[in-house]
Enzyme design. Sequence first.
Site, mmCIF file in Angstrom:
data_model
loop_
_atom_site.group_PDB
_atom_site.id
_atom_site.type_symbol
_atom_site.label_atom_id
_atom_site.label_comp_id
_atom_site.label_asym_id
_atom_site.label_seq_id
_atom_site.Cartn_x
_atom_site.Cartn_y
_atom_site.Cartn_z
ATOM 1 N N GLU A 273 -48.315 43.689 -40.027
ATOM 2 C CA GLU A 273 -48.302 43.011 -41.331
ATOM 3 C C GLU A 273 -48.410 43.937 -42.545
ATOM 4 O O GLU A 273 -48.907 43.511 -43.595
ATOM 5 C CB GLU A 273 -49.467 42.016 -41.362
ATOM 6 C CG GLU A 273 -50.882 42.641 -41.430
ATOM 7 C CD GLU A 273 -51.586 42.811 -40.084
ATOM 8 O OE1 GLU A 273 -50.883 42.884 -39.052
ATOM 9 O OE2 GLU A 273 -52.825 42.880 -40.070
ATOM 10 N N GLU A 307 -47.305 37.258 -39.122
ATOM 11 C CA GLU A 307 -47.365 38.420 -40.019
ATOM 12 C C GLU A 307 -47.348 37.974 -41.475
ATOM 13 O O GLU A 307 -48.041 38.531 -42.312
ATOM 14 C CB GLU A 307 -46.219 39.399 -39.743
ATOM 15 C CG GLU A 307 -46.089 39.864 -38.295
ATOM 16 C CD GLU A 307 -47.383 40.318 -37.642
ATOM 17 O OE1 GLU A 307 -48.274 40.832 -38.347
ATOM 18 O OE2 GLU A 307 -47.519 40.145 -36.413
ATOM 19 N N HIS A 310 -50.739 36.795 -42.569
ATOM 20 C CA HIS A 310 -51.677 37.907 -42.792
ATOM 21 C C HIS A 310 -51.706 38.325 -44.264
ATOM 22 O O HIS A 310 -52.664 38.968 -44.687
ATOM 23 C CB HIS A 310 -51.259 39.122 -41.965
ATOM 24 C CG HIS A 310 -51.905 39.215 -40.608
ATOM 25 N ND1 HIS A 310 -53.243 38.962 -40.386
ATOM 26 C CD2 HIS A 310 -51.400 39.590 -39.404
ATOM 27 C CE1 HIS A 310 -53.521 39.165 -39.091
ATOM 28 N NE2 HIS A 310 -52.423 39.528 -38.479
HETATM 29 N N1 TRP Z 1 -52.102 43.547 -36.661
HETATM 30 C C1 TRP Z 1 -50.976 43.305 -35.812
HETATM 31 C C2 TRP Z 1 -50.891 41.801 -35.633
HETATM 32 O O1 TRP Z 1 -51.569 41.210 -34.882
HETATM 33 C C3 TRP Z 1 -51.010 43.898 -34.463
HETATM 34 C C4 TRP Z 1 -51.281 45.331 -34.282
HETATM 35 C C5 TRP Z 1 -52.461 45.925 -34.204
HETATM 36 C C6 TRP Z 1 -50.367 46.320 -33.935
HETATM 37 N N2 TRP Z 1 -52.345 47.223 -33.836
HETATM 38 C C7 TRP Z 1 -51.077 47.484 -33.650
HETATM 39 C C8 TRP Z 1 -49.012 46.334 -33.839
HETATM 40 C C9 TRP Z 1 -50.460 48.633 -33.210
HETATM 41 C C10 TRP Z 1 -48.391 47.492 -33.428
HETATM 42 C C11 TRP Z 1 -49.106 48.629 -33.095
HETATM 43 O O2 TRP Z 1 -50.194 41.162 -36.321
HETATM 44 ZN ZN ZN Z 2 -52.244 39.726 -36.414
#
Ligand code: TRP
Ligand code: ZN
Length: 893
Positions: A273, A307, A310
């Site tokens: 996001e 996303e 978020h």
């Molecule tokens: N924050 C992202 C989601 O849930 C997921 C995410 C966390 C991520 N760490 C990551 C994606 C590392 C790719 C690589 O929407």
């Molecule tokens: Zn997320």
Amino acid sequence: MAASRDSQPQTIYLKNYKVPDFLIDETHLDVDLQPSATRVNSRLVMRRNPAAADPAAPLLLSGQEMKLLGISLDGRELNEGEYELSDETLLLPNVQDRFELCVSVQIDPAANTSLEGLYKSRTMFCTQCEAEGFRKITYYLDRPDVLSVFTTRLAADKALFPVLLSNGNEVESGELENGRHYAVWHDPFPKPAYLFALVAGDLEFIEDRFTTCSGRDVTLRIFVESKDLDKCDHAMRSLQNSMRWDEEVYGREYDLDIYMIVAVDDFNMGAMENKGLNIFNTSCVLAKPETTTDLGFQRVESVVAHEYFHNWSGNRVTCRDWFQLSLKEGFTVFRDSQFSADLNSATVKRVEDVSLLRTLQFAEDAGPMAHPVRPASFMEISNFYTLTVYEKGSEVVRMIHTLLGAETFRKGSDLYFANNDGGAATIEDFVSAMEEASGRDLSQFKLWYSQAGTPRLQVTDEFDEDAGVYRLTISQSCPDTPEATAAEKQPFHIPVAIGLLGEAGNLAIHLQGEAPDTETSDNTHRVLELTEAEQTFAFTGLPERPIPVLLRDFSAPVKLEYPYSRAQLQAIMSGDSDGFSRWDACQKLAVGVIEDVMRAHRGDRNYQVDQALVEACRAVLNDQSLDPAIVALMLQLPSEGYLSEIATVIDVEAINFSREYVKAYLAGALETELNAAYQANTDTGPFSVDAAAMARRSLKNTALTFLVKSGSDLYVQLAQQQLDGATNMTDEMAALAAIVNSDSALAQKLAPVVLNNFYRKWQHEALVVNQWLTVQAACPLSDGLARVQRLMQHEAFDIRNPNKVRSVVGAFCGNNPVNFHAADGSGYEFLADRIIELNKLNPQVASRQLTPLTKWKRYDEKRQALMLKALQRVKAEEGLSRDVFEVVSKSLA
Ligand code: TRP
Ligand code: ZN
């Protein structure tokens, strides 16, 4: 690049949280992109945090796998004696209260196979900074409670990388010498480093617009490689729907003038996001009917929504520290599940979510990596992007929603956003906003965030016929988990939604001692609040003994035990008003019948498939009033994963045999009805992905799978016909899988031919090839390991690409129990080899793939010994990443 560390990883504790000693008001990045030698110059405008504990603290920055080229403080170049450099830190002992720090580093994106930090995916540069990847780009205060305003200048070869993107708005661009060009991006919203992103590549985009509720015009762009331009429409529509939904349901408006999504092929998770510049795994953004199944379309819709949501739950209000991860993830999963439920079938969505939770999250909660929704400690935060933090976290938010009601919940979320906008918050802040909005005390409820394990509810009942009083007694307990014993745990505050079912339908519910509720229109539905270890609820005015319908809509993430008779389950299936409970009753019935066969199988007795299940399924197939998608879900027998989760000791072969036996039996007994369903749900008109069309395909293909299972050549030919004539991937894939998974002689003769043709047809569509790999890797027929080893040699396989690893290694080890758990332990040794290989290339993927071995305690002694041996071999490996070390050592503890 290997993330090897000599010393044992440290454990980080929530209780040791301290506010940062310094703040970064402005971050200026200058990134000169070269595949193997990218130069990053940073200029950080910094000051001491007035809230810091130590007013003379030294400045400690994080940084990994970079070559430091130079540091200057307020314009003065520092010599080597003025700072201390270690593998993971840069320490400046003497800094003023306000200063500007410039650091110059060199990094090697082309060699970065961890897909964290700045890396190359095929022809483009991209970044992944959550959780702690920014420290691989420059030295920084890489923690979510340090928010800064970013300005980023990118420079790259113009022919190879005509598109240069970062967060916020483009403020400048131009030409440079040697065929290079540059662009400057400015993001006005302060953000933590984990939301930073940059992309450079030869990309094209589709563009559309969205006008926000206050009338602002937002440009929407989806960037892909040119070959994928024809697969962006669904994501664009999903984005617009998400933006509208978040305004209508949560009052949330988008805040920048542009919203960009970039699709990349090499990506550790689903999507990210980053503010104004989401980066997506191609598998979660690209979709068109010819290449994408209905499940794929739904996944794109929900990940795009996730996303987007978020932007408020995560970006405008972010997390204080990584222990609060579920603050953004649990809440955002809840929001995206509400969105999907609103746009499609709410019951289907609920059934899918609950199946995932009960199969995989419950297993996680019962294993060595079990942790509370808010973990109290970790070694490697990447290991905590789990089903517990995401899915159970979402269930916890859902329970608050259930307890407060939609309207009060909305007041609470408004308050939460208003109070914390622009800041870094905690789960405590979220719950207190909900308390303030509702006037309720949620202190006991908060145990859901701090106690791990799946609570178990045991229910008994009695009926006093003369008085017309029915009593339900519910007791709760929670098993041992790594951080606490059962005895140490406090009772949870659990919403238990119920109905009472009588001969002629749902009965009115009157709780003893309560004034009759005149306001609620639906007096046949109640949410009981369980707060004690044991509680009795008495219902009055009942003309007959009711069947209790417990945990309607799965109102709490618990295991509930009540000794339902099969007749009672059938009554709920046909008579209750809650769609989820009707499905759940059908599952329970099927579990019982499969367990009958398992007992007979062990005792070598005759197998009897209870006619109750046959007749229940027949009734479902004949009920024209039901949504075909629900019919399909009710017919699909509980998965081997779910049957394993609820078993005392997992007997892989018995589960597989019994489930297949019941499936074949149903296929034979219901042949007429299944055939009719197949015909009635075959669409000939134009293709559509609306809920109704998807529902019909779902039932049609479920019927096909059953029919092929009946063993008759007629249906293998039907599958082949469907495969040849298919105009969409849902039908094509279902037919291919039905043939490949069938052990009939004809199907086995056809399988190599159809697989080969399919590959030739789709070899240039990576996402289709991944599905082709998955079907074969997950095929339960014998010799699975040999098949998987051949797939790993195939030109389509690449161990550096996480989607390929998930399609082959993940599908085999996680979705093919009879082959992975082969009695000789060959599956375990195969996985250990892959972990050792992946540990060096991509620690996050390695650690995730390890999950099936962590469940060793659930199997028989022989398998336990073999699984432990494989785990010990991994543990003995030199240079284990923090990721793999944490999982392997906790599994062996
Ligand atoms: N924050 C992202 C989601 O849930 C997921 C995410 C966390 C991520 N760490 C990551 C994606 C590392 C790719 C690589 O929407
Ligand atoms: Zn997320």
